[in-house]
Design a protein around this motif. Structure first.
Motif, PDB file in Angstrom:
ATOM      1  N   SER A  62     -49.961   0.023 -33.728  1.00 34.25           N
ATOM      2  CA  SER A  62     -48.809   0.469 -34.312  1.00 34.25           C
ATOM      3  C   SER A  62     -48.839   1.474 -35.875  1.00 34.25           C
ATOM      4  O   SER A  62     -48.091   2.313 -35.794  1.00 34.25           O
ATOM      5  CB  SER A  62     -47.814  -0.674 -34.566  1.00 34.25           C
ATOM      6  OG  SER A  62     -48.153  -1.369 -35.638  1.00 34.25           O
ATOM      7  N   ASN A  63     -49.751   1.025 -36.394  1.00 38.75           N
ATOM      8  CA  ASN A  63     -50.337   1.726 -37.489  1.00 38.75           C
ATOM      9  C   ASN A  63     -50.820   3.228 -37.151  1.00 38.75           C
ATOM     10  O   ASN A  63     -50.262   4.259 -37.712  1.00 38.75           O
ATOM     11  CB  ASN A  63     -51.406   1.102 -38.479  1.00 38.75           C
ATOM     12  CG  ASN A  63     -51.234  -0.097 -39.315  1.00 38.75           C
ATOM     13  OD1 ASN A  63     -49.828  -0.301 -39.319  1.00 38.75           O
ATOM     14  ND2 ASN A  63     -52.155  -0.764 -39.800  1.00 38.75           N
ATOM     15  N   LEU A  64     -51.401   3.291 -36.195  1.00 36.04           N
ATOM     16  CA  LEU A  64     -51.892   4.593 -35.601  1.00 36.04           C
ATOM     17  C   LEU A  64     -50.717   5.591 -34.930  1.00 36.04           C
ATOM     18  O   LEU A  64     -50.428   6.669 -35.341  1.00 36.04           O
ATOM     19  CB  LEU A  64     -52.595   4.575 -34.575  1.00 36.04           C
ATOM     20  CG  LEU A  64     -54.236   4.059 -35.276  1.00 36.04           C
ATOM     21  CD1 LEU A  64     -55.086   3.880 -33.934  1.00 36.04           C
ATOM     22  CD2 LEU A  64     -54.773   4.880 -36.063  1.00 36.04           C
ATOM     23  N   VAL A 118     -47.557   5.002 -35.993  1.00 36.12           N
ATOM     24  CA  VAL A 118     -46.582   5.502 -37.143  1.00 36.12           C
ATOM     25  C   VAL A 118     -47.313   6.397 -37.790  1.00 36.12           C
ATOM     26  O   VAL A 118     -46.441   7.585 -38.348  1.00 36.12           O
ATOM     27  CB  VAL A 118     -46.491   4.070 -38.190  1.00 36.12           C
ATOM     28  CG1 VAL A 118     -45.944   4.757 -39.323  1.00 36.12           C
ATOM     29  CG2 VAL A 118     -45.833   3.332 -37.549  1.00 36.12           C
ATOM     30  N   ASN A 119     -48.727   6.700 -37.710  1.00 31.99           N
ATOM     31  CA  ASN A 119     -49.351   7.779 -38.677  1.00 31.99           C
ATOM     32  C   ASN A 119     -48.936   9.133 -37.970  1.00 31.99           C
ATOM     33  O   ASN A 119     -48.977  10.278 -38.398  1.00 31.99           O
ATOM     34  CB  ASN A 119     -50.710   7.574 -38.785  1.00 31.99           C
ATOM     35  CG  ASN A 119     -50.962   6.789 -39.863  1.00 31.99           C
ATOM     36  OD1 ASN A 119     -50.155   6.468 -40.856  1.00 31.99           O
ATOM     37  ND2 ASN A 119     -52.126   6.541 -40.318  1.00 31.99           N
ATOM     38  N   ALA A 120     -49.027   8.949 -36.449  1.00 29.43           N
ATOM     39  CA  ALA A 120     -49.070  10.261 -35.875  1.00 29.43           C
ATOM     40  C   ALA A 120     -47.475  10.488 -35.775  1.00 29.43           C
ATOM     41  O   ALA A 120     -47.260  11.924 -35.815  1.00 29.43           O
ATOM     42  CB  ALA A 120     -49.270   9.860 -34.207  1.00 29.43           C
ATOM     43  N   THR A 176     -51.045  10.322 -48.674  1.00 29.05           N
ATOM     44  CA  THR A 176     -50.714  11.584 -49.099  1.00 29.05           C
ATOM     45  C   THR A 176     -49.212  11.679 -49.138  1.00 29.05           C
ATOM     46  O   THR A 176     -48.508  12.577 -49.105  1.00 29.05           O
ATOM     47  CB  THR A 176     -51.288  12.527 -48.306  1.00 29.05           C
ATOM     48  OG1 THR A 176     -50.956  12.520 -46.910  1.00 29.05           O
ATOM     49  CG2 THR A 176     -52.673  13.022 -48.457  1.00 29.05           C
ATOM     50  N   LYS A 177     -48.516  10.447 -48.675  1.00 28.23           N
ATOM     51  CA  LYS A 177     -46.920  10.576 -48.786  1.00 28.23           C
ATOM     52  C   LYS A 177     -46.563   9.639 -49.750  1.00 28.23           C
ATOM     53  O   LYS A 177     -46.611   8.448 -49.961  1.00 28.23           O
ATOM     54  CB  LYS A 177     -46.786   9.348 -47.171  1.00 28.23           C
ATOM     55  CG  LYS A 177     -47.306  10.057 -45.902  1.00 28.23           C
ATOM     56  CD  LYS A 177     -47.389   8.848 -44.807  1.00 28.23           C
ATOM     57  CE  LYS A 177     -48.418   9.343 -43.694  1.00 28.23           C
ATOM     58  NZ  LYS A 177     -48.662   8.378 -42.998  1.00 28.23           N
ATOM     59  N   GLN A 178     -46.266  10.339 -50.799  1.00 29.57           N
ATOM     60  CA  GLN A 178     -45.841  10.013 -52.057  1.00 29.57           C
ATOM     61  C   GLN A 178     -45.315   8.908 -52.034  1.00 29.57           C
ATOM     62  O   GLN A 178     -45.473   7.831 -52.471  1.00 29.57           O
ATOM     63  CB  GLN A 178     -45.127  11.124 -52.752  1.00 29.57           C
ATOM     64  CG  GLN A 178     -45.971  11.999 -53.498  1.00 29.57           C
ATOM     65  CD  GLN A 178     -46.376  13.360 -52.780  1.00 29.57           C
ATOM     66  OE1 GLN A 178     -45.426  13.488 -51.816  1.00 29.57           O
ATOM     67  NE2 GLN A 178     -47.375  14.031 -53.030  1.00 29.57           N
ATOM     68  N   LEU A 200     -52.308   1.843 -46.679  1.00 28.62           N
ATOM     69  CA  LEU A 200     -53.130   0.599 -46.215  1.00 28.62           C
ATOM     70  C   LEU A 200     -53.447   0.751 -44.831  1.00 28.62           C
ATOM     71  O   LEU A 200     -54.197  -0.045 -44.403  1.00 28.62           O
ATOM     72  CB  LEU A 200     -52.372  -0.742 -46.735  1.00 28.62           C
ATOM     73  CG  LEU A 200     -52.632  -1.003 -48.239  1.00 28.62           C
ATOM     74  CD1 LEU A 200     -51.357  -2.156 -48.765  1.00 28.62           C
ATOM     75  CD2 LEU A 200     -53.700  -1.357 -48.626  1.00 28.62           C
ATOM     76  N   GLY A 201     -52.427   1.292 -44.079  1.00 33.53           N
ATOM     77  CA  GLY A 201     -52.568   1.381 -42.670  1.00 33.53           C
ATOM     78  C   GLY A 201     -53.965   1.508 -42.047  1.00 33.53           C
ATOM     79  O   GLY A 201     -54.356   0.688 -41.293  1.00 33.53           O
ATOM     80  N   LEU A 202     -54.509   2.630 -42.254  1.00 39.02           N
ATOM     81  CA  LEU A 202     -55.822   2.908 -41.833  1.00 39.02           C
ATOM     82  C   LEU A 202     -56.820   2.043 -42.438  1.00 39.02           C
ATOM     83  O   LEU A 202     -57.854   1.498 -41.708  1.00 39.02           O
ATOM     84  CB  LEU A 202     -56.262   4.446 -42.179  1.00 39.02           C
ATOM     85  CG  LEU A 202     -55.620   5.388 -41.269  1.00 39.02           C
ATOM     86  CD1 LEU A 202     -56.101   6.752 -41.668  1.00 39.02           C
ATOM     87  CD2 LEU A 202     -55.660   4.955 -39.717  1.00 39.02           C
TER      88      LEU A 202
HETATM   89 MG   LIG Z   1     -49.902   4.652 -42.379  1.00 35.51          MG
END
Ligand SMILES: [Mg+2]
Ligand SMILES: Nc1ncnc2c1ncn2[C@@H]1O[C@H](COP(=O)(O)OP(=O)(O)O)[C@@H](O)[C@H]1O
Lengths: 579, 148
Positions: free
Chosen positions: A456-458, A460-462, A517-519, A525-527
């Motif tokens: 789910s982290n990956l 969300v990042n995508a 990089t997402k202010q 912490l995701g990755l």
């Molecule tokens: Mg993330």
């Protein structure tokens, strides 16, 4: 030379031939002698013998070890003992002629000289001794014209010293002068040589010590010439900066070759600043070795000036490898940050999660109430999905919720579909199309909650990777799953997006905790968590990315069929942030 | 967000369970009885309301001791309990209840991940409890409670 037989005491006055021999012998002796004492004595004795005096004295100046001149004297002849009690001759008028080097004084009867008697000491010779009548005084002058001393001879009888005696003593005096000159010269040379030696050994010592210090501190030295931009490096500096010894290199070229892009500006800026201000230069930057090894170096230096000018000619300084220090600093900083955050997270997790739960429930109740008018229900629905986002962030940040169950058989096909379902609404609203291509039967053994979190982290990042919805074509996320057979059996899952890609200067940091990089919306912490879980399961995570056109990122997760037995349930390994 | 709508006062006025519906439900033997335990009354009450609207017969308790008494009285099929509570925590209460109600399903519900350690302690004593993380969306909660 005319032998004078009358008036000269028979047995004492040597014959011509003998005189000549003595003169030559004395000359040879004096020329080879290096001791002032011996020279003075030999000259005095020879003169005494040659002129037939009853006593003689050699007053001479010497130079002390401290360089200060002082006067010595020696006596000779049958009456010498009496003379030894004499005080030093004072600069009377008569003596001045000799000691100021004005000329030779020869007198048949000095007591008749108008200069005599005005001052002692010769007038006041020790009682019981006949006063000096015959007197011969010859200054001893160096080649340079300085008066080194004077040879003085006397006899109680009048008219003893013939003009020939004057010549003989004058010859002796000049021989003595040369000898004394030589001694002085060699003494001075010796002294200078020893001074130089001392200086040199001090220099050697100092440079040895400096070298030792440099070695101990692992410091290299460098100097830089502003006009040519050339650097002069010592052996260690060559090592640190990966340069070939004895091959000239300019600072600009060196910088271009080894300093990493990010630090290039920093290194130069600091140099110009200190050149302008004339102060101390210091810079820390990373350099890449030809073999790809990256190290931190710290250089510092001071400006040097052209001789007798205020213009900066260049710089000299030292350089040092500070990689270890930097690594420690970074590790310390990160572990402190983690510890602090861990405590913080633990203390606020409860405070945040409980109100979140309550608010979620309240909105649900309001939303599902049939009496609530539709427009308000729509508002509540929006509030509900926003709240779900907050809950998601809180979950990722504050409470790494972990399965309490033991590792189980996980059906990845099912899990990945459910993860995609979870974000379906979000993707639809952003016009993102997600496709799955999964080989049937992708199964692993592991902790369900953690594996779910990984994907789910990956995902969300995508989703976040698409900056703004593009008008032309729909944004695409693709998930591909395959069995892997080989050295280690397992599964490989690719999650690819056609988003903005990851800029090269941040690539190496994306797995660091708190790097984002997402202010406002990112936690960074995701990755970090994802990698922690993947590695705990014995797997690995890699990525490839492109920022050009087309851009995109592919994350590849490998998970072995069975997670390693170690680390569970006493899993004090990753993730390290425990709340 | 409209804070007035979400404040507990405005809510209690509008959404107190209807007594008639409740007593009617109690008569229905097919509806599972559930005891909701949380020291935060707002959480306990909202969950009770949600469950009561969704085919459960729910009752709230606001502490460990109270939960044990309530469990003796209503003999619930399910207990949904917070973990971190003053005096008697959720795990201790659950163990005590499990002793006299061995068939009751116990689901712990916590806002703290450190709960894992507490659960391990219970496991060490031979008790296996389910654990859910707060916050959990009501739809998720209902889904979880409905599957056995
Ligand atoms: Mg993330
Ligand atoms: N698929 C991706 N595309 C572009 N950038 C990404 C992607 N995944 C991660 N990143 C970059 O890595 C950073 C760290 O990610 P992460 O650890 O998940 O924290 P967060 O998402 O909270 O920022 C992100 O801020 C982003 O810059």
């Amino acid at each position: 030379m005319e032998p004078t037989s009358q008036g000269v005491p028979g047995p004492a006055a040597p014959q011509n031939e003998e005189r000549l021999r003595l003169l030559i012998e004395t000359g040879l002796l004096l020329a080879s002698e290096r001791s002032l004492d011996v020279i003075v004595q030999a000259a005095l004795d020879a003169g005494l013998y040659l002129c037939g005096a009853r006593f003689g004295a050699f007053f001479y100046n010497n130079i002390g070890v401290d360089g200060e001149p002082y006067r010595l004297y020696k006596f000779s002849g049958p009456d010498a003992d009496a003379c030894a009690a004499l005080p030093m001759p004072r600069p009377t008028e008569l003596f001045n002629v000799t000691f100021l080097g004005q000329g030779i004084v020869r007198s048949d009867d000095i007591t008749l000289d108008p200069r005599y008697g005005q001052n002692p000491p010769f007038a006041g010779m020790p009682p019981g001794h006949a006063p000096v009548r015959s007197y011969l005084a010859v200054p001893v002058r160096s080649r340079g014209g300085d008066v080194l001393g004077g040879l003085l001879y006397g006899h109680p009888d009048a008219g003893v010293f013939a003009p020939a005696s004057e010549d003989l003593v004058a010859t002796i005096a000049s021989q003595a002068a040369v000898a004394i000159d030589n001694v002085r010269l060699s003494e001075r040379l010796t002294r200078e040589i020893s001074l130089v030696d001392a200086a040199r050994s001090l220099q050697r010592q100092t440079s040895n010590r400096l070298r030792q210090a440099l070695d101990a501190a692992q410091l290299g030295t460098w100097s830089w010439d502003r006009a040519t931009d050339l650097l002069d490096l010592d052996e260690r500096a060559d090592q640190l900066l990966h340069t070939t010894p004895h091959v000239p290199i300019t600072r600009t070229e060196l910088r271009r070759r080894i300093v990493i892009a990010e630090d290039k500006g920093k290194a130069t800026e600091s140099l110009w600043r200190s050149l302008a201000a004339g102060g101390i230069y210091s810079g820390e930057y990373r350099v890449d070795a030809p073999n790809g090894l990256r190290t931190w170096v710290s250089a510092s230096g001071i400006t040097t000036f052209a001789p007798e000018s205020s213009e900066v000619a260049g710089m000299i300084g030292t350089i040092q490898d500070i990689t270890a220090r930097k690594t420690q600093e970074a590790a310390l900083c990160q572990s402190e940050k983690l510890a602090a955050t861990g405590r913080l997270a633990a203390s606020i997790a409860h405070e945040i999660n409980n109100p979140l739960e309550a608010v979620t429930n309240l909105i649900y109740l309001a939303r599902t109430d049939p009496e609530v008018p539709t427009p308000i229900q729509l508002l509540l629905e929006a509030a509900d999905s926003e709240l779900a986002r907050v809950a998601q962030i809180a979950q990722q940040t504050l409470g790494f919720f972990r399965d309490t169950t033991r590792p189980v058989e996980i059906d990845l096909n099912k899990l990945l579909h459910s993860v995609v379902d979870l974000f379906a609404r979000k993707m639809i609203s952003r016009k993102i199309v997600c496709t799955l291509d999964l080989e049937p039967g992708l199964c692993i053994h592991g902790l369900q909650g953690e594996i779910r979190q990984v994907f789910s982290n990956l995902v969300v990042n995508a989703i976040d990777a698409f900056s703004s919805a593009s008008v032309s074509k729909p944004d695409r996320i693709h998930i591909r799953g395959r069995h892997l057979r080989g050295r280690r059996d397992g599964v490989s899952i690719l999650i690819s997006d056609e988003g903005a890609g990851i800029a090269s200067q941040v690539r190496e940091r994306i797995f660091s905790p708190f790097f984002t990089t997402k202010q406002s919306t990112g936690t960074g912490l995701g990755l970090w968590v994802t990698r922690g879980f993947v590695e705990k399961h014995g797997g690995s995570i890699r990525f490839r990315t492109r920022t050009g056109d087309p851009s995109g990122t592919i994350f590849r997760v490998f998970l072995p069929g069975k997670m390693p037995a170690i680390g569970y349930p006493a899993d004090n390994a990753s993730p390290r942030l425990r709340v | 967000m409209q804070t007035t709508l979400l404040s507990s006062d405005s809510l209690k006025g509008s959404y107190d369970p209807v007594p008639d519906a409740n007593s009617a439900a109690k008569l229905d033997a097919h509806l599972p009885r559930i005891l909701v335990v949380d020291d935060e009354a707002l959480i306990a009450d909202t969950i009770v309301q949600i469950l009561n609207r969704s085919g459960f017969i729910a009752e709230a308790a606001y502490g460990g001791k109270e939960a044990i008494e309530a469990a003796r009285r209503i003999i619930p099929e399910i207990i949904l309990s917070d973990v971190l509570m003053p005096h008697l925590d959720g795990v201790e209460a659950a163990i005590a209840i499990q002793k006299f109600l061995p068939d009751t399903r116990i689901v712990l519900f916590s806002g703290q991940a450190a709960t894992v350690e507490i659960l391990a302690r219970a496991r060490g004593r031979g008790y296996h409890f389910e654990l859910l993380a707060k916050p959990l969306h009501p739809t998720q909660l209902l889904k979880h409670l409905r599957q056995s």
